[in-house]
Design a protein around this motif. Structure first.
Motif, PDB file in Angstrom:
ATOM      1  N   GLU A  10     -78.662 -29.145 -43.845  1.00 41.09           N
ATOM      2  CA  GLU A  10     -79.093 -30.186 -44.414  1.00 41.09           C
ATOM      3  C   GLU A  10     -78.289 -30.782 -45.282  1.00 41.09           C
ATOM      4  OE1 GLU A  10     -83.044 -29.173 -45.955  1.00 41.09           O
ATOM      5  OE2 GLU A  10     -83.364 -27.717 -44.552  1.00 41.09           O
ATOM      6  N   VAL A  11     -77.986 -32.073 -45.204  1.00 41.54           N
ATOM      7  CA  VAL A  11     -77.219 -33.006 -46.043  1.00 41.54           C
ATOM      8  C   VAL A  11     -78.006 -33.749 -46.937  1.00 41.54           C
ATOM      9  CG1 VAL A  11     -75.196 -34.552 -45.734  1.00 41.54           C
ATOM     10  CG2 VAL A  11     -75.674 -32.797 -44.088  1.00 41.54           C
ATOM     11  N   GLN A  12     -77.266 -33.840 -48.365  1.00 39.34           N
ATOM     12  CA  GLN A  12     -78.085 -34.449 -49.403  1.00 39.34           C
ATOM     13  C   GLN A  12     -77.329 -35.597 -49.854  1.00 39.34           C
ATOM     14  OE1 GLN A  12     -79.917 -31.239 -52.302  1.00 39.34           O
ATOM     15  NE2 GLN A  12     -77.888 -30.625 -51.653  1.00 39.34           N
ATOM     16  N   GLY A  13     -77.884 -36.615 -50.517  1.00 31.74           N
ATOM     17  CA  GLY A  13     -77.146 -37.895 -50.987  1.00 31.74           C
ATOM     18  C   GLY A  13     -76.982 -39.166 -49.873  1.00 31.74           C
ATOM     19  N   MET A  14     -77.374 -38.744 -48.842  1.00 35.85           N
ATOM     20  CA  MET A  14     -77.269 -39.873 -47.697  1.00 35.85           C
ATOM     21  C   MET A  14     -78.238 -41.090 -48.113  1.00 35.85           C
ATOM     22  SD  MET A  14     -75.938 -38.084 -44.363  1.00 35.85           S
ATOM     23  CE  MET A  14     -77.603 -37.410 -43.969  1.00 35.85           C
ATOM     24  N   ASN A  15     -77.946 -42.211 -48.078  1.00 34.96           N
ATOM     25  CA  ASN A  15     -78.805 -43.290 -48.491  1.00 34.96           C
ATOM     26  C   ASN A  15     -78.562 -44.470 -47.237  1.00 34.96           C
ATOM     27  OD1 ASN A  15     -79.811 -42.537 -51.178  1.00 34.96           O
ATOM     28  ND2 ASN A  15     -77.716 -42.508 -51.270  1.00 34.96           N
ATOM     29  N   CYS A  16     -77.917 -44.288 -46.220  1.00 38.27           N
ATOM     30  CA  CYS A  16     -77.758 -45.254 -45.392  1.00 38.27           C
ATOM     31  C   CYS A  16     -76.885 -44.701 -44.139  1.00 38.27           C
ATOM     32  CB  CYS A  16     -77.138 -46.673 -45.789  1.00 38.27           C
ATOM     33  SG  CYS A  16     -75.422 -46.391 -46.377  1.00 38.27           S
ATOM     34  N   ALA A  17     -76.833 -45.529 -43.324  1.00 36.49           N
ATOM     35  CA  ALA A  17     -76.206 -44.920 -41.873  1.00 36.49           C
ATOM     36  C   ALA A  17     -74.602 -44.739 -42.173  1.00 36.49           C
ATOM     37  CB  ALA A  17     -76.370 -45.977 -40.907  1.00 36.49           C
ATOM     38  N   ALA A  18     -74.032 -45.775 -43.057  1.00 36.89           N
ATOM     39  CA  ALA A  18     -72.676 -45.511 -43.318  1.00 36.89           C
ATOM     40  C   ALA A  18     -72.315 -44.204 -43.998  1.00 36.89           C
ATOM     41  CB  ALA A  18     -72.361 -46.387 -44.280  1.00 36.89           C
ATOM     42  N   CYS A  19     -73.249 -43.438 -44.898  1.00 38.29           N
ATOM     43  CA  CYS A  19     -73.210 -42.294 -45.526  1.00 38.29           C
ATOM     44  C   CYS A  19     -73.160 -41.277 -44.405  1.00 38.29           C
ATOM     45  CB  CYS A  19     -74.497 -42.048 -46.367  1.00 38.29           C
ATOM     46  SG  CYS A  19     -74.607 -43.283 -47.760  1.00 38.29           S
ATOM     47  N   ALA A  20     -74.033 -41.343 -43.406  1.00 40.66           N
ATOM     48  CA  ALA A  20     -74.123 -40.479 -42.255  1.00 40.66           C
ATOM     49  C   ALA A  20     -72.824 -40.386 -41.541  1.00 40.66           C
ATOM     50  CB  ALA A  20     -75.264 -40.614 -41.525  1.00 40.66           C
ATOM     51  N   GLY A  21     -72.114 -41.648 -41.445  1.00 43.80           N
ATOM     52  CA  GLY A  21     -70.854 -41.790 -40.737  1.00 43.80           C
ATOM     53  C   GLY A  21     -69.747 -41.223 -41.574  1.00 43.80           C
ATOM     54  N   ARG A  22     -69.828 -41.152 -42.647  1.00 44.53           N
ATOM     55  CA  ARG A  22     -68.756 -40.690 -43.543  1.00 44.53           C
ATOM     56  C   ARG A  22     -68.963 -39.005 -43.268  1.00 44.53           C
ATOM     57  NH1 ARG A  22     -68.759 -45.539 -46.235  1.00 44.53           N
ATOM     58  NH2 ARG A  22     -70.616 -44.978 -47.401  1.00 44.53           N
ATOM     59  N   ALA A  23     -70.088 -38.704 -43.608  1.00 44.35           N
ATOM     60  CA  ALA A  23     -70.447 -37.123 -43.562  1.00 44.35           C
ATOM     61  C   ALA A  23     -69.891 -36.687 -42.139  1.00 44.35           C
ATOM     62  CB  ALA A  23     -71.696 -36.910 -43.775  1.00 44.35           C
ATOM     63  N   GLU A  24     -70.063 -37.449 -41.287  1.00 50.03           N
ATOM     64  CA  GLU A  24     -69.980 -36.763 -39.857  1.00 50.03           C
ATOM     65  C   GLU A  24     -68.424 -36.840 -39.391  1.00 50.03           C
ATOM     66  OE1 GLU A  24     -70.686 -39.027 -35.629  1.00 50.03           O
ATOM     67  OE2 GLU A  24     -72.422 -38.272 -36.697  1.00 50.03           O
ATOM     68  N   ARG A  25     -67.684 -38.009 -40.237  1.00 47.01           N
ATOM     69  CA  ARG A  25     -66.076 -37.933 -40.155  1.00 47.01           C
ATOM     70  C   ARG A  25     -65.598 -36.847 -40.735  1.00 47.01           C
ATOM     71  NH1 ARG A  25     -67.232 -43.423 -40.112  1.00 47.01           N
ATOM     72  NH2 ARG A  25     -66.665 -43.682 -42.288  1.00 47.01           N
ATOM     73  N   ALA A  26     -65.953 -36.496 -42.093  1.00 45.63           N
ATOM     74  CA  ALA A  26     -65.433 -35.623 -42.828  1.00 45.63           C
ATOM     75  C   ALA A  26     -65.470 -34.030 -42.137  1.00 45.63           C
ATOM     76  CB  ALA A  26     -66.246 -35.326 -43.990  1.00 45.63           C
ATOM     77  N   LEU A  27     -66.859 -33.805 -41.484  1.00 43.13           N
ATOM     78  CA  LEU A  27     -66.973 -32.670 -40.751  1.00 43.13           C
ATOM     79  C   LEU A  27     -66.017 -32.518 -39.452  1.00 43.13           C
ATOM     80  CD1 LEU A  27     -70.860 -32.266 -41.148  1.00 43.13           C
ATOM     81  CD2 LEU A  27     -69.181 -30.806 -42.146  1.00 43.13           C
ATOM     82  N   GLY A  28     -66.105 -33.518 -38.824  1.00 44.41           N
ATOM     83  CA  GLY A  28     -65.383 -33.874 -37.420  1.00 44.41           C
ATOM     84  C   GLY A  28     -63.707 -33.548 -37.841  1.00 44.41           C
ATOM     85  N   ALA A  29     -63.387 -33.580 -38.774  1.00 47.57           N
ATOM     86  CA  ALA A  29     -61.854 -33.324 -39.343  1.00 47.57           C
ATOM     87  C   ALA A  29     -61.754 -31.923 -39.521  1.00 47.57           C
ATOM     88  CB  ALA A  29     -61.565 -34.227 -40.474  1.00 47.57           C
ATOM     89  N   LEU A  30     -62.800 -31.180 -39.604  1.00 50.38           N
ATOM     90  CA  LEU A  30     -62.458 -29.623 -39.819  1.00 50.38           C
ATOM     91  C   LEU A  30     -62.066 -28.981 -38.490  1.00 50.38           C
ATOM     92  CD1 LEU A  30     -65.371 -28.668 -42.123  1.00 50.38           C
ATOM     93  CD2 LEU A  30     -63.057 -28.446 -42.487  1.00 50.38           C
ATOM     94  N   PRO A  31     -60.996 -28.265 -38.383  1.00 48.64           N
ATOM     95  CA  PRO A  31     -60.828 -27.275 -37.268  1.00 48.64           C
ATOM     96  C   PRO A  31     -61.732 -26.218 -36.931  1.00 48.64           C
ATOM     97  CG  PRO A  31     -59.407 -26.670 -39.222  1.00 48.64           C
ATOM     98  CD  PRO A  31     -60.022 -27.916 -39.632  1.00 48.64           C
ATOM     99  N   GLY A  32     -61.893 -26.372 -35.736  1.00 48.83           N
ATOM    100  CA  GLY A  32     -63.137 -25.171 -35.457  1.00 48.83           C
ATOM    101  C   GLY A  32     -64.378 -25.881 -34.918  1.00 48.83           C
ATOM    102  N   LEU A  33     -64.677 -27.247 -35.512  1.00 51.13           N
ATOM    103  CA  LEU A  33     -66.046 -27.917 -35.369  1.00 51.13           C
ATOM    104  C   LEU A  33     -65.917 -28.984 -34.188  1.00 51.13           C
ATOM    105  CD1 LEU A  33     -67.376 -28.603 -38.878  1.00 51.13           C
ATOM    106  CD2 LEU A  33     -67.845 -26.679 -37.415  1.00 51.13           C
ATOM    107  N   HIS A  34     -66.895 -28.964 -33.573  1.00 54.61           N
ATOM    108  CA  HIS A  34     -66.619 -30.340 -32.579  1.00 54.61           C
ATOM    109  C   HIS A  34     -68.399 -30.593 -31.910  1.00 54.61           C
ATOM    110  CE1 HIS A  34     -67.937 -27.532 -29.240  1.00 54.61           C
ATOM    111  NE2 HIS A  34     -67.049 -26.724 -29.681  1.00 54.61           N
ATOM    112  N   ASP A  35     -68.495 -31.546 -31.380  1.00 55.06           N
ATOM    113  CA  ASP A  35     -69.998 -32.084 -31.392  1.00 55.06           C
ATOM    114  C   ASP A  35     -70.755 -32.368 -32.494  1.00 55.06           C
ATOM    115  OD1 ASP A  35     -69.073 -32.218 -28.523  1.00 55.06           O
ATOM    116  OD2 ASP A  35     -70.395 -30.344 -28.011  1.00 55.06           O
ATOM    117  N   VAL A  36     -70.132 -32.986 -33.476  1.00 58.14           N
ATOM    118  CA  VAL A  36     -70.529 -32.982 -34.835  1.00 58.14           C
ATOM    119  C   VAL A  36     -71.614 -34.295 -34.825  1.00 58.14           C
ATOM    120  CG1 VAL A  36     -70.348 -33.449 -37.177  1.00 58.14           C
ATOM    121  CG2 VAL A  36     -68.633 -31.903 -36.181  1.00 58.14           C
TER     122      VAL A  36
END
Length: 819
Positions: A10-36
């Motif tokens: 569960e992710v907190q503090g998101m208020n719009c789709a742009a927030c979700a996009g930034r959170a998604e890109r931050a996770l996608g940049a982690l090695p060992g994570l995919h299909d985020v």
């Protein structure tokens, strides 16, 4: 190599789709994570993890100002006896991908675990630790479920609206009241004076911004400073611009050009109040989008009656273990999945399968947790607990589908990614243009245009358009027995042009049945069937069961069998009720010298229909010929007709003979037949259909059809209650009725239509109103869009999208199942 696992948090503090996009890109940049995939509507992130620690995930989200929700639980742990036990306990817990930190204490016999809810829970942690050899139970569980958190969010949002409203009302009345009450401005000027009025507005508006409205600044300003502005940034900029201009006008009016001294405190206060109101309405509606999941979770009882050491005790369902013997009284809910050991009853499984008719249950039958017992008492042995139960797997599948991103959402995501920076740029350009060419006084006009653009363009509706419809649509589908295991199947199913079916067990009953009996002049049908079925009672052949079933349907009493002998490759010989019988293929009659005579043509007719001919001789005379076939399910023809009515082609892929396959196809009205196909050949047959007609859905039993289900654009597994092929299909029908195929297609179509309506509204709203907010219509009408109206319109946009998605909760099956 570390195994891959799917993690949901569960992710907190998101208020719009742009927030979700930034959170998604931050996770996608982690090695060992995919299909985020980060879902703004549900507030959840889904990812496939291989080797990445939960602490890395939490840090990555925290760095972009969208922290993961964390929880802490204390477990009571037995069997720890030394320091090495502590290490093993901590290692067992830290091996779970959702665990951030684990500390075991030998003295207190406890383990404190910090973890990411959604990826695991307290009960699962205790169970995993018990499996590692250290029996554990929850000592101090957080105890707050998602429904409770949603309710708390709604309460908090409502409280902020009331506070903001009470503070804003005097500001609005002082500044705008004269539009309703003539002479109010004169009354204010003649009593407290306009300066005092402005000072009161300043105090109250400042209180609105720093109290109920502080979240916009706490989240929006850091995002703006990091060069990644979000919706909060737009609100903070808009409200601050109106407040700052008004404050300068109140305390340092000499800094403003002549004729521009005016205050807009009411705009700043009303903007925040209206957007908070929109957030409150959003929170209420978003809570309802996940209602289906909460209803499913609520199906499982809290306690169970368990027999241990000869004593029946009522235990918490979490304490039930595989192998426990449970007792079920009439009218009670089944606590856990199991296999009946004693008793007979009827179980209402409609909440799992969507089928209204209760299912008969006796020894050897399976029962599913959450279903409701009828009038009988049952004892059953637990076969699955925790996350392994059918109900838990259904919830997991629905959550998986609800977190998916459909291809139709790709355009919205691309727009949202650049939308907020573009809006800020448009607002700045609007201000510059008004300052350069606007009528005097230009500065107030520029301020109104800039603030209105910032406020009206918040991309909430765009971010909610797709995920809310997916959440409601897949949740409602689960309630009627259609599980979209993968959210993308919603869109792919709507694009299908062909629906291909496996035959045996899918279109047909999956077992032989007597279709017709033709007797000679010396015998009657009931007598032949009665003694033949009795003789077949000694045989293990499926055809024998078909004859027994036929006799049972006619309520025939079967006599005793005096002797029985199976003749390999031919049939059987037996003595029943004083009659000597021969039952089998034509070659048995030939071997025994019995003339078939005029029944040759009947045998040929059966062969032409793809049916098996079984010959019966009694006391050396030919007595009857029986047709045996795998009969079509009662719903099959209606389903094929319903698919044709929707403009879809139908096909059948089977390993049966051409004659048998064509007979079923003709009976049901199927367009295209692929017969005599080996199991491995089904994939090639599907490829041929895809190349020829386009997107193809394949419907199979989900067990022996796994390769075909995987090859199809959409694999639909027809379950039979608990027998669900979770891993091989995109869509799972919990009942064995094919009506679910039509209902799945209808749900897919209606959900996609709802999504398109939402996206159209969101895009059209922003496209149309940003120019209006910038003042494009001023030269024609002489009017500008008030920032207050902009805030109200923005809030209503999101509420409209959510309300439209919630209409899907009322969907009904377009086709009822057949008994």
């Amino acid at each position: 190599m570390t195994a891959e696992t799917t993690l949901r948090i569960e992710v907190q503090g998101m208020n719009c789709a742009a927030c979700a996009g930034r959170a998604e890109r931050a996770l996608g940049a982690l090695p060992g994570l995919h299909d985020v995939s980060v879902n703004f509507a549900s507030g959840q992130a889904r990812m496939v993890v291989q080797g990445t620690q939960a602490s890395d995930v939490a840090e990555a989200l925290k760095a972009v100002n969208y922290p993961a929700r964390e929880a802490t639980v204390t477990l009571s742990v037995s069997s720890m006896s030394c320091a090495s036990c502590i290490n093993r306990v901590e290692a067992a817990l830290k091996a779970l991908p959702a665990v951030i930190e684990a500390r075991a204490n030998l003295a207190t016999e406890t383990a404190q675990v910090r973890f990411l809810p959604g990826g695991t829970d307290a009960l699962d942690l205790a169970r995993r630790l018990s499996e590692a050899g250290y029996p554990a139970r929850v000592k101090d569980e957080e105890g707050e479920d998602q429904a409770a958190r949603r309710a708390a969010e709604v309460d908090e949002a409502r409280r902020k609206v009331w506070i903001a409203g009470l503070l804003t009302l005097p500001v609005f009345a002082l500044e705008m009241g004269s539009h309703v009450i003539p002479g109010l401005n004169g009354l204010i000027a003649g009593t407290i004076g306009m300066g005092t009025s402005w000072l009161v507005q300043f105090v109250l508006t400042t209180a609105v911004l720093i109290w109920p409205g502080r979240k916009f600044y706490r989240l929006g300003v850091p995002a703006l400073l990091k060069g990644a502005p979000d919706m909060n940034s737009l609100v903070a900029l808009g409200a601050s611009a109106a407040w700052a201009y008004s404050t300068v006008a109140l305390f340092a009016s000499g800094l403003l050009p002549e004729g521009t001294r005016a205050v807009y405190f009411e705009a700043a206060a009303v903007i925040v109040t209206l957007i908070l109101t929109g957030r409150w309405l959003e929170a209420r509606a978003k809570g309802r989008t996940g209602a289906a999941i909460q209803r499913l979770i609520g199906l499982q009882p809290r306690t169970a009656r368990v027999e241990r050491n000869g004593e029946i005790r009522e235990l918490a369902v979490e304490e039930v273990a595989v192998g426990d013997l449970l007792h079920l009284r009439p009218g009670e809910q089944v606590a856990i999945d199991g296999e009946v050991t004693e008793g007979n009853s009827y179980i209402d499984e409609s909440m799992i399968t969507g089928e209204p008719a209760p299912e008969a249950k006796g020894p050897g039958d399976t029962v599913v947790g959450g279903t409701i017992n009828g009038d009988g008492a049952l004892s059953f042995r637990a076969t699955a607990v925790g996350r392994d139960t059918v109900l838990a797997r259904i919830v997991a599948m629905v959550e998986e589908a609800q977190g998916a991103k459909l291809p139709v959402q790709a355009l919205a995501d691309r727009v949202v990614r650049v939308f907020v920076p573009i809006v800020i740029a448009v607002a700045l350009v609007s201000v510059a243009v008004w300052l350069m060419v606007g009528p005097a006084p230009a500065l107030p006009h520029a301020l109104i245009a800039g603030v209105s653009v910032l406020i009206i363009a918040c991309p909430c509706a765009m971010g909610l358009a797709t995920p809310t419809s997916i959440m409601v649509g897949t949740g409602r589908a689960a309630e009627i027995g259609v599980l979209f295991r993968k959210g993308e199947a919603l869109q792919r199913l709507d694009e299908a042009r062909v629906v291909a079916f496996d035959k045996t067990g899918t279109l047909t009953q999956g077992k032989p049945a007597v279709t017709q009996i033709t007797v000679s002049d010396n015998w009657d049908e009931a007598t032949v069937l009665r003694i033949a079925a009795a003789a077949q009672g000694k045989s293990e052949h499926p055809i024998a069961r078909a004859m027994e079933d036929a006799a049972t349907r006619q309520e025939l009493a079967l006599p005793k069998v005096q002797s029985f002998n199976a003749i390999a490759g031919h049939g059987i010989e037996a003595e029943v009720d004083g009659y000597k019988l021969l039952i089998g293929a034509a070659r048995l009659m030939t071997r025994e010298g019995i003339e078939i005579g005029r029944f040759e043509s009947a045998a040929q007719d059966l062969a032409d229909k793809g049916q098996t001919a079984i010959h019966v001789a009694i006391d050396g005379e030919y007595a009857a010929i029986l047709g045996i076939a795998d009969a079509a399910k009662p719903s099959s023809r209606a389903v094929i007709e319903a698919l044709h009515a929707r403009g879809l082609r139908t096909a059948m892929i089977t390993g049966d003979s051409c004659a048998a396959a064509q007979a079923i196809a003709d009976e049901l009205g199927i367009d295209h037949v692929e017969a005599e196909v080996l199991p491995e050949g089904k994939v090639d047959a599907l490829r041929g259909l895809q190349n020829r007609f386009g997107a193809t859905a394949f419907v199979g039993d989900g067990i022996n059809d796994a390769p075909a289900l995987a090859q199809a654009d959409i694999g639909i597994a027809v379950g039979t209650g608990t027998d669900v092929a979770i891993e091989s299909a995109d869509v799972v029908l919990m009942s064995g009725d094919l009506a679910g195929v039509v209902n799945a297609l209808d749900l897919s179509h209606r959900t996609l239509r709802n999504i398109r309506q939402n996206l159209f509204w969101a895009f059209a709203y922003n496209t149309a109103l940003i120019p209006v907010a910038a003042g494009l219509l001023y030269p024609v009408t002489g009017l500008m869009l008030s920032p207050m109206l902009a805030a109200g319109a923005m809030a209503l946009s999101s509420v409209f999208v959510l309300s439209n998605a919630l209409r899907l909760r009322g969907l009904r099956p377009v086709m009822e199942g057949h008994a």
